[in-house]
Design an enzyme around this catalytic site. Structure first.
Site, PDB file in Angstrom:
ATOM      1  N   CYS A 120       0.953  -1.194   0.087  1.00  0.00           N
ATOM      2  CA  CYS A 120       0.023  -0.082  -0.061  1.00  0.00           C
ATOM      3  C   CYS A 120       0.623   1.275   0.037  1.00  0.00           C
ATOM      4  CB  CYS A 120      -1.120  -0.008   1.176  1.00  0.00           C
ATOM      5  SG  CYS A 120      -2.265   1.233   1.183  1.00  0.00           S
ATOM      6  N   ALA A 121       0.777   1.950   1.106  1.00  0.00           N
ATOM      7  CA  ALA A 121       1.438   3.496   1.159  1.00  0.00           C
ATOM      8  C   ALA A 121       3.087   3.103   1.288  1.00  0.00           C
ATOM      9  CB  ALA A 121       0.657   4.317   2.174  1.00  0.00           C
TER      10      ALA A 121
END
Length: 191
Positions: free
Chosen positions: A103-104
């Site tokens: 994800c991030a």
């Protein structure tokens, strides 16, 4: 038996953390969860509280076959800002072990600190411009750099299966996938 460390931080994405913990455990991989602070209770991005098994201080000197960073913007910021986390990632990589981020965290931690300057990665699609070498796959394994990255909550199962495949083999990943009743071909562990 392989040993995995899942780091937890306030604001991390609970789906990515719990899915990975669950699937690796099903595969017979020893999973240790550790908060990056002294507080073992971790409030995740959607309000779910996870009780980590250990604090960071308790695992800092231990070796793991893989260190895993779930995403979530706030969680990724906390990982990014922790000198101890960055040193743990460097140490793990220098020992020839696997790093996995979803994800991030690929953009906000790995790219931010330029930990893998030549690695090909994926991550949350809106972070694409942060990468030097981007790949569009839901999960990407850069074998040269021993790095697995993935895009987000919906790719958590594929992410975990790829970690299993690398640590325990494709047959173990296929066995875990069959327990989950996954449609044929959905998981990227065999690629």
């Amino acid at each position: 038996m392989s040993k995995a460390l899942v780091l937890l931080s306030e604001g991390c994405e609970e789906t990515e953390a719990v899915t990975t913990i669950d699937l690796l455990t099903r595969a017979g991989i020893e999973v240790i969860t550790a908060s990056i602070t002294q507080e073992r209770e971790v409030l995740c991005s959607r309000g779910v509280t996870i009780l980590a098994q250990k604090s960071f201080a308790q695992i800092i000197d231990h070796q793991f076959d893989v260190v895993i960073l779930p995403g979530g913007v706030k969680g990724a910021e906390n990982f990014r800002d922790s000198i101890q986390v960055i040193e743990k990632l460097k140490q793990t990589h220098d020992q020839g072990h696997l790093i996995a981020a979803i994800c991030a965290t690929p953009a906000m931690v790995l790219q931010y600190h330029n930990l893998f300057p030549h690695a090909i990665m994926t991550g949350y699609p809106t972070t694409k411009s942060s990468f030097k070498h981007w790949h569009d796959d839901r999960v990407y394994y850069d074998e040269v750099h021993r790095l697995i990255t993935s895009q987000g909550p919906a790719t958590s199962i594929d992410f975990a299966l790829k970690i299993i495949a690398v640590l325990a083999g494709n047959s173990k990943a296929a066995e875990v996938a069959s327990q989950l009743i996954l449609p044929t071909g959905i998981a990227s562990y065999s690629n």
